[in-house]
Design a protein around this motif. Sequence first.
Motif, PDB file in Angstrom:
ATOM      1  N   GLY B 221      -7.444  17.634  -2.083  1.00  0.00           N
ATOM      2  CA  GLY B 221      -7.601  16.173  -2.025  1.00  0.00           C
ATOM      3  C   GLY B 221      -6.268  15.444  -2.031  1.00  0.00           C
ATOM      4  O   GLY B 221      -6.198  14.270  -2.378  1.00  0.00           O
ATOM      5  N   VAL B 222      -5.195  16.144  -1.673  1.00  0.00           N
ATOM      6  CA  VAL B 222      -3.873  15.520  -1.684  1.00  0.00           C
ATOM      7  C   VAL B 222      -3.642  14.729  -0.394  1.00  0.00           C
ATOM      8  O   VAL B 222      -3.163  13.604  -0.422  1.00  0.00           O
ATOM      9  CB  VAL B 222      -2.774  16.596  -1.849  1.00  0.00           C
ATOM     10  N   ALA B 224      -5.616  13.212   2.936  1.00  0.00           N
ATOM     11  CA  ALA B 224      -6.950  12.943   3.476  1.00  0.00           C
ATOM     12  C   ALA B 224      -6.889  11.755   4.416  1.00  0.00           C
ATOM     13  O   ALA B 224      -6.072  10.854   4.257  1.00  0.00           O
ATOM     14  CB  ALA B 224      -7.936  12.675   2.342  1.00  0.00           C
ATOM     15  N   GLY B 225      -7.753  11.787   5.416  1.00  0.00           N
ATOM     16  CA  GLY B 225      -7.900  10.649   6.318  1.00  0.00           C
ATOM     17  C   GLY B 225      -9.381  10.430   6.548  1.00  0.00           C
ATOM     18  O   GLY B 225     -10.166  11.395   6.573  1.00  0.00           O
ATOM     19  N   GLU B 226      -9.766   9.195   6.687  1.00  0.00           N
ATOM     20  CA  GLU B 226     -11.177   8.908   6.948  1.00  0.00           C
ATOM     21  C   GLU B 226     -11.291   7.800   7.975  1.00  0.00           C
ATOM     22  O   GLU B 226     -10.629   6.764   7.847  1.00  0.00           O
ATOM     23  CB  GLU B 226     -11.883   8.489   5.650  1.00  0.00           C
ATOM     24  N   GLU B 255      -8.544   4.992   6.917  1.00  0.00           N
ATOM     25  CA  GLU B 255      -7.719   5.097   5.708  1.00  0.00           C
ATOM     26  C   GLU B 255      -6.978   6.429   5.734  1.00  0.00           C
ATOM     27  O   GLU B 255      -7.487   7.420   6.244  1.00  0.00           O
ATOM     28  CB  GLU B 255      -8.590   5.099   4.456  1.00  0.00           C
ATOM     29  N   LEU B 256      -5.808   6.410   5.121  1.00  0.00           N
ATOM     30  CA  LEU B 256      -4.985   7.614   5.080  1.00  0.00           C
ATOM     31  C   LEU B 256      -4.412   7.771   3.674  1.00  0.00           C
ATOM     32  O   LEU B 256      -3.891   6.815   3.105  1.00  0.00           O
ATOM     33  CB  LEU B 256      -3.856   7.455   6.107  1.00  0.00           C
ATOM     34  N   LEU B 257      -4.515   8.975   3.140  1.00  0.00           N
ATOM     35  CA  LEU B 257      -3.963   9.245   1.808  1.00  0.00           C
ATOM     36  C   LEU B 257      -2.996  10.415   1.893  1.00  0.00           C
ATOM     37  O   LEU B 257      -3.326  11.468   2.433  1.00  0.00           O
ATOM     38  CB  LEU B 257      -5.099   9.585   0.831  1.00  0.00           C
ATOM     39  N   TYR B 262      -0.665   5.520   0.309  1.00  0.00           N
ATOM     40  CA  TYR B 262      -2.022   5.331   0.812  1.00  0.00           C
ATOM     41  C   TYR B 262      -1.952   4.216   1.843  1.00  0.00           C
ATOM     42  O   TYR B 262      -1.151   3.280   1.706  1.00  0.00           O
ATOM     43  CB  TYR B 262      -2.953   4.939  -0.342  1.00  0.00           C
ATOM     44  N   GLU B 332      -0.653  -2.124  -2.245  1.00  0.00           N
ATOM     45  CA  GLU B 332      -1.508  -1.576  -1.186  1.00  0.00           C
ATOM     46  C   GLU B 332      -1.220  -0.095  -0.905  1.00  0.00           C
ATOM     47  O   GLU B 332      -2.118   0.648  -0.578  1.00  0.00           O
ATOM     48  CB  GLU B 332      -1.280  -2.348   0.121  1.00  0.00           C
ATOM     49  N   PRO B 336      -2.107   3.008  -5.366  1.00  0.00           N
ATOM     50  CA  PRO B 336      -3.245   3.941  -5.313  1.00  0.00           C
ATOM     51  C   PRO B 336      -2.825   5.390  -5.526  1.00  0.00           C
ATOM     52  O   PRO B 336      -3.611   6.194  -6.011  1.00  0.00           O
ATOM     53  CB  PRO B 336      -3.794   3.731  -3.895  1.00  0.00           C
ATOM     54  N   VAL B 337      -1.592   5.730  -5.155  1.00  0.00           N
ATOM     55  CA  VAL B 337      -1.138   7.118  -5.316  1.00  0.00           C
ATOM     56  C   VAL B 337      -0.597   7.353  -6.720  1.00  0.00           C
ATOM     57  O   VAL B 337      -0.708   8.432  -7.275  1.00  0.00           O
ATOM     58  CB  VAL B 337      -0.045   7.423  -4.266  1.00  0.00           C
TER      59      VAL B 337
END
Lengths: 199, 700
Positions: B221-222, B224-226, B255-257, B262, B332, B336-337
């Motif tokens: 989960g380091v 991720a993109g959705e 979204e991209l993490l 993020y 932003e 989140p990170v």
Amino acid sequence: MKSVRIAFVASLLLLAACVTINIYFPAAEAREAAEKIVDDILGDEAKQAEPGSQDQSMDFKPASQGYALNLLNLLIPPAEAAVPNFDADTPAVRKLQAAMKQRHAQLKGFYRLGAIGFTQDALVGVRKLSAVPLKQRGQLKNLLSAENSDRNQLYKEIARANGHPEWEKDVRATFSKTWISNAAKGWWYQNSQGGWIQK
Amino acid sequence: MLFSRYQRFRLTAIGLAGISLLLLFRLAAAIDQLNLNIGTLSSSAWRIEQLHFTLDWDSPTDTGYRLEIGRLELSALNQSFDNVVVDCRRGELGQRFISCEEGEIQLPHPLLDRSAMALSFKMDRDSGVLTGKLRRIATADGLVNMSFTFNAGDWHLRIHGQALQLETLLAQWPQGRQVLADWHPAARINLDARLSGREDRLLQVNWSGELAGLSFGDDLGVYAGEGLAARQTGRLSGSVKNWQIDTELTLTHGELLTPVFYLDVAAHPVELGGKLFLDSQFKTLALQDVHLQQQELLDLQLQGDLRFASDRPLENLKLQLQPFPVGDVYREMLQPVWAGTPWGRFEMAGEIELSLHLSGETMKLDLGLIDFSLDDTQIDGSTRRMGLYDVNGELKWNRGGEVQPSRLTWQSGHMLEHIDIGPGRIDFQAADNTFRLIRQTRVPVLDGFMVVDRLVLEALGEPSQKLQFDGFLEPISMDALSRALGWVPLSGKLSGMIPGLTYENGLFTVDGILLVRIFDGDILIKNLQTRELFGVYPQLQADIELHKLDLDSLTSTFSFGKITGRLDGYVRDLSLEAWQPVTFDARFYTPENDDSRRRISQKAVDNISNLGGAGLSGSLARSFMGFFETFRYKRIGIGCRLQRGVCEMVGAGEAQQGYYLVEGSGIPRIDIIGYNKTADWPRLVEQLKQITTSDGPVIE
């Protein structure tokens, strides 16, 4: 003659008892200590602690009670009475407890979501990452990493504080049961096969 | 790396189609001229087995023919095909043209969802020009159309793909399957590419593509993109020495993490583009005019050189970040990170501009702060630690180069919620992992000053990082400090020399002595150590000495009941955890040879009695002692040695069966004798609180 024989056997038994000394993990005391810590960390959502526990605070007592106390001291040697059976109240434990309590406020929402739950090894594990919006996954990862690090340290420290580092496994097992039993309704935990169960 | 894989795949697909067509053309020509038999045909690049050729020749311009190949091997591409059929329903096998206007080719291959595809081509035998189309190629759950031209060694190929599934594409080869297993990617791809080359060399590619619904994530989960959507256009042109790639990428949705940031792409679309130069040996990559714009957040320019397979891959880099709204970027992209760590609980405002220059061993970073503000937010009841507002200036850091001075100014700030900091300025140097003050600075703190003579931070970011501080406090009024800390207002002054303060391994150690001039006496704080001062569980150790405090002002401040006289005392081995005392050895007593006027009021007598248990003389005396407002005393004293929540109590001296808390003198004489050898500390504190916040009982 019979009484002499009995005395002899009793002495042998006593001798035998002197040779083999087993120090067992004080399960009940450990449970009580774990209960106290877990209750404090989980706060309101945890199972309510048993009310009416004895007030441990010392009082200003009138001098006349001194005799009674002295009499009691004869029956219970002060040194033994003063040393608790299971010590889970060291600065390191208190520090970890405070950190975990503060962190719990942020973890609570993730327990409710079913994203995480209590694992068999008394840690917190990810159950369903997809339940967490992408934006919050970084936070969850950081919280879990810190929480599990603190939990591992906590079990180790409690075992160490009691002079038995090898008790860590037992301490962990005790906490595992306590976390699960104090989990709020709807939270998830792992059973012995590693499957997730909702409480 | 991804690019090269992608490119390789495309080349494979193009090559396959191209070479099979070329074969077809040469074969057809050969049959016309060479009287081809069923058997085996081979060259260094290909091999054909079991060839059948059937010809329905109605007229030279309307011919049907069919070519069946049992096995086709293309050694150059390391590919082989079984049962290849070229079926031309309407074509021409003439003197000048060989063509197929309406045909079908069946090419069984794992890459293809359906082996059949539509084929048309035309070859001019005089000029050698071959043009053609392959349509309805079913692959990766989508469709691809291709058109091609071969002209005397030059070739052009156009590929148009529609609704191709990324995961199906990846599943076709082992590396792709590994990517699938590691990243679980899924996306829909539309692609339009034009390739041209000469002989076996690719010379130019122009492409535009759309990626929709891109999602991926690693197991931890380091990353991720959705729901990501991207558009990309690009041009790749090659020379003997290198490849040049001009590309523009636009991210529009999703979204991209990553572990570093993020990105909410929908809220802040991203445009990334620039020129890349890749040498033909794939050893170096030069970035030129690379720009990244994130709407309303970032505007970044970059150029540099990368060396693959080198110990120092980043040879040269220039990065320029235009002034960006640091509050928005933090909230932003970074928060989140970092949430859930100490770095995740700030509020920021203002702007920062940044430039980074790396050249060989040297690195230079310039940060410009424009009305920058920083404050830690309140989370779950924990207090704020610090804030600094309207910070302006420049921070110049470098490694391996010439050290340059930096300067920051600020307008205001705070420590621990309400300890106000006034406007100030620091001049310092930052180089490698060391920060050093280069000029004395005076920081206004409440109504006094913290003067800093030396401030050095070493080994920053390393486990052995260390802070050293020398300075002193120019008197701060206790009135201001006590109000800021939410205490009962106190009078007096706090000052002190701090000749040596170090911070190492989470531990602050103060070598000097803090002096608090208060209640007309002195309180000295020595051997001060704090751990995790701003953490969840602050710990503090100190020794404190009290000299000749005026009891009159002390007792009136805490509404304890008036006592006059002087008070000495100490608190040794004080240990606080989360600001709660855990251990100490404290005694407060009337100084030896005290010549002050020593009086104690009824209220104080009663409060002390409540604390330590009233002695016989005290309780008996109450009825008629009530006529007196104050009593003389010889000495007072109280002590507590705290361990495990229990106080071992002592007084001013031993009395019968107990100890004197107050030893009276003169007539009427009042003694207060404590009997309890131990006291519960939390309860004692509770009682003290009640006494100092209420008027207390009145003796009648």
